[in-house]
Design an enzyme around this catalytic site. Structure first.
Site, short mmCIF file in Angstrom:
data_model
loop_
_atom_site.label_atom_id
_atom_site.label_comp_id
_atom_site.label_asym_id
_atom_site.label_seq_id
_atom_site.Cartn_x
_atom_site.Cartn_y
_atom_site.Cartn_z
N GLN A 136 31.31 56.88 77.99
CA GLN A 136 32.27 56.70 76.90
C GLN A 136 31.82 55.67 75.86
O GLN A 136 32.31 55.70 74.73
CB GLN A 136 33.63 56.31 77.46
CG GLN A 136 34.28 57.42 78.27
CD GLN A 136 35.61 57.01 78.86
OE1 GLN A 136 35.65 56.47 79.96
NE2 GLN A 136 36.68 57.23 78.13
N HIS A 176 28.19 69.28 74.12
CA HIS A 176 27.24 69.92 73.21
C HIS A 176 27.49 71.43 73.09
O HIS A 176 27.02 72.05 72.12
CB HIS A 176 25.80 69.69 73.68
CG HIS A 176 25.35 68.27 73.50
ND1 HIS A 176 24.27 67.73 74.19
CD2 HIS A 176 25.82 67.26 72.73
CE1 HIS A 176 24.12 66.47 73.84
NE2 HIS A 176 25.04 66.16 72.95
N ASP A 200 27.03 61.20 71.82
CA ASP A 200 25.60 60.95 71.63
C ASP A 200 25.34 59.51 71.20
O ASP A 200 24.34 58.90 71.60
CB ASP A 200 25.03 61.91 70.59
CG ASP A 200 24.99 63.34 71.08
OD1 ASP A 200 25.41 63.59 72.23
OD2 ASP A 200 24.55 64.22 70.31
N ARG A 234 34.33 45.38 84.26
CA ARG A 234 34.07 46.58 85.05
C ARG A 234 33.40 47.61 84.15
O ARG A 234 33.94 47.99 83.11
CB ARG A 234 35.38 47.15 85.61
CG ARG A 234 35.15 48.43 86.38
CD ARG A 234 36.41 49.17 86.77
NE ARG A 234 36.03 50.54 87.08
CZ ARG A 234 36.67 51.62 86.65
NH1 ARG A 234 37.77 51.51 85.93
NH2 ARG A 234 36.24 52.82 86.98
N HIS A 268 31.15 57.47 87.06
CA HIS A 268 32.35 57.66 86.26
C HIS A 268 32.23 58.99 85.53
O HIS A 268 32.14 59.04 84.30
CB HIS A 268 32.53 56.49 85.29
CG HIS A 268 33.92 56.34 84.75
ND1 HIS A 268 34.64 55.16 84.83
CD2 HIS A 268 34.74 57.22 84.13
CE1 HIS A 268 35.83 55.33 84.27
NE2 HIS A 268 35.90 56.57 83.83
N ASN A 309 34.78 56.94 90.47
CA ASN A 309 35.99 56.74 89.67
C ASN A 309 36.90 57.96 89.75
O ASN A 309 36.49 59.08 89.44
CB ASN A 309 35.61 56.50 88.21
CG ASN A 309 36.84 56.27 87.34
OD1 ASN A 309 37.42 55.19 87.35
ND2 ASN A 309 37.25 57.29 86.59
N GLU A 310 38.13 57.75 90.17
CA GLU A 310 39.20 58.75 90.12
C GLU A 310 38.79 60.14 90.62
O GLU A 310 38.70 61.10 89.83
CB GLU A 310 39.73 58.87 88.70
CG GLU A 310 40.37 57.61 88.17
CD GLU A 310 40.99 57.79 86.79
OE1 GLU A 310 40.99 58.94 86.28
OE2 GLU A 310 41.49 56.81 86.23
N TYR A 313 48.59 54.37 84.85
CA TYR A 313 49.01 54.39 83.46
C TYR A 313 50.47 54.77 83.28
O TYR A 313 51.14 54.24 82.40
CB TYR A 313 48.16 55.39 82.67
CG TYR A 313 46.73 54.98 82.47
CD1 TYR A 313 46.33 54.30 81.33
CD2 TYR A 313 45.75 55.30 83.42
CE1 TYR A 313 45.01 53.93 81.12
CE2 TYR A 313 44.43 54.94 83.23
CZ TYR A 313 44.05 54.25 82.08
OH TYR A 313 42.75 53.88 81.90
N GLU A 342 42.28 49.98 86.08
CA GLU A 342 42.54 50.52 84.74
C GLU A 342 44.04 50.51 84.50
O GLU A 342 44.83 50.84 85.39
CB GLU A 342 42.03 51.96 84.57
CG GLU A 342 40.54 52.11 84.44
CD GLU A 342 40.12 53.55 84.16
OE1 GLU A 342 40.93 54.31 83.56
OE2 GLU A 342 39.01 53.91 84.57
#
Length: 500
Positions: free
Chosen positions: A47, A67, A80, A105, A150, A194-195, A337, A402
């Protein structure tokens, strides 16, 4: 920027002592963070890094997915360049230091370290980038917390089936060994995956995320089965080969919505939702007897039979795997969240994980919205889920890894500050009133980033990134100034304390 921050922070700190001429109350002890409580910020490699084809880095599933175009990602955006943290990591570390965060993190990229997906080729450049980042953090007094994966595994492994192939357990273990060997003498906390539920539902059931496979009712269950095993494999490798000399910890991470009962008298719906979501991945590690929750196994088997299948669509663990997995976690990492209200009913595609629950999920119309359709503001849900975790699995050491709020950009972000204020207050109630053993909190996210299928439409950062500028200029938002005061005072300050 730094001079401006110093001036504005002085004003903010003065307001923390006296607002409108009245001293801020100190008779609410639950608003204060415990001693040694970790306050950090989080990002993820794909990210923020960019540099998608720098040096010998391999292609990831998200490189391929974005892409391909065809609006798989909003406005056909790619990562990118993203926030270009690959080249601007020193600036990001200085922002962390300036805002007073004690930990960071971040994730390492599997295809940046192992371009072929396997340890037959280990990228010297990839390793050096992460060594540079870790050294920069340590030199500035910031503790690194590494997530090994991740969501961006090598595309070549996806072509062999990805998380639907049980060999991923071994491939991930090989990758984990390289990471532990290379960075474990500098880093003392690791999160392997992650998750898992986000990967498996979005990537292998609904197909809205990479790798884009649509196999509801099967894909998510097979994927979770393999990610649980892969976490356990990484944990046991660390435990046996590295922990005696490195003395670090490896924790299991999951993402949880708080499923609260729509009707106060209906305790069963909330329990079913907990077992099908949190319990799905936690029970194998923290349950007294390991394995998937009995309630979940019974329901999926019954629904599968009703649908005409010869056996339950939920895979079974062999006894040796149940024992291998149980206890394979030193701490619990929780991403949270938002919340849902649950009641008896049916929704979702048949078959699917959501449909198997036999529950209806909805939100309270009074809950505030964010830029993300799935994210409604319900701070009481954080305390609710933390109590559930303690009740089901004992008082495990927990890190909130998070928690954050999305908008459409801009430096004036009072809604984000209000979100953090309200959720942190519930977190501290959990610690001081409910005695939940929460040891740290990492906000999402330090900087604006590539938000998966939403591209750059939704922004989670407390620091703005100008994605139209080749320099990817960073600018502190109001929420960053608020956080600076929070880390300095070690207290949850009023959300209205600071405005632009």
């Amino acid at each position: 920027m730094f001079a401006t921050l110093s001036l504005r922070f002085c004003v903010l700190f003065a307001l923390a002592v006296a607002s409108n001429g009245e001293p801020v109350s100190r008779d609410e002890p639950y608003l204060w963070f415990p001693r040694n409580f970790e306050l950090g910020a989080a990002t993820a490699a794909f990210q923020v890094e960019g540099a998608w084809n720098v040096s010998d880095k391999g292609e990831s599933i998200w490189d391929r997915f974005s892409h391909l175009g065809n609006n798989r990602v909003f406005e056909n955006s790619t990562a990118d360049v993203a926030a270009d943290s690959y080249h601007k990591y020193k600036e990001d570390v200085q922002i962390l230091k300036l805002l007073g965060f004690s930990s960071y993190r971040f994730s390492v990229s599997w295809p940046r370290i192992l371009p072929t997906g396997f340890p037959n080729k280990i990228s010297a450049d990839g390793l050096q980038y992460y060594h540079n980042l870790i050294d920069e953090l340590v030199a500035n007094g910031i503790e690194p917390l590494i997530t090994l994966y991740h969501w961006d595994h090598p595309q070549i492994l996806e072509e062999a089936g990805g998380w639907l192939n049980s060999e991923m357990v071994n491939w991930f273990g090989d990758y984990a060994r390289v990471v532990f060997q290379e960075f474990g003498h500098k880093v003392k906390k690791f999160i392997p995956i992650n998750e898992p539920t986000s990967i498996c539902v979005s990537g292998y059931a609904t197909g809205v995320s990479a790798p884009g496979k649509r196999l509801p009712g099967f894909g998510e269950y097979i994927c979770i089965h393999n990610t649980i095993k892969a976490h356990a494999r990484a944990y046991r490798i660390y435990e046996e080969e590295f922990k005696p000399t490195q003395n670090g910890q490896v924790g299991f991470m999951f993402s949880t919505t708080a499923f609260m009962p729509k009707y106060a008298s209906d305790t069963m719906s909330s329990e079913i939702a907990f077992e099908f979501n949190a319990g799905w991945t936690l029970h194998p590690f923290y349950g007294e007897n390991g394995d998937y929750p009995e309630l979940m196994k019974t329901i999926v088997a019954a629904v599968s039979k009703q649908q005409g299948y010869a056996r339950s669509r939920l895979p079974e663990f062999e006894p040796e795997w149940i024992n291998y997995i149980r206890g394979a976690s030193d701490f619990l990492a929780v991403n949270h969240y938002t919340s849902r209200l649950v009641s008896p009913g049916t929704e979702g595609t048949a078959p699917s994980h959501d449909n198997d629950m036999q529950l209806k999920q909805e939100t309270d119309p009074k809950w505030k919205s964010s830029a993300s359709a799935w994210l409604k503001v319900a701070p009481e849900g954080l305390r609710f889920i933390l109590r559930q975790l303690k009740q089901h699995y004992g008082n495990q050491p927990i890190y909130i890894t998070e928690n954050g709020f999305s908008d459409y950009g801009g430096l004036i972000d009072l809604d984000r500050i209000s979100y953090y204020h309200d959720y942190l207050k519930q977190l501290l109630l959990s610690i001081h009133v409910d005695d939940v053993d929460v040891r740290g909190y990492y906000l999402w996210s330090l900087i604006d980033n590539f938000e998966w299928s939403r591209g750059y439409r939704e922004r989670f950062g407390i620091v703005a990134v100008d994605f139209e500028s080749p320099a990817r200029t960073r600018t502190l938002k109001d929420s960053a100034f608020w956080w600076k005061a929070v880390t300095y005072t070690r207290k949850v300050l009023p959300a209205t304390l600071y405005t632009h």
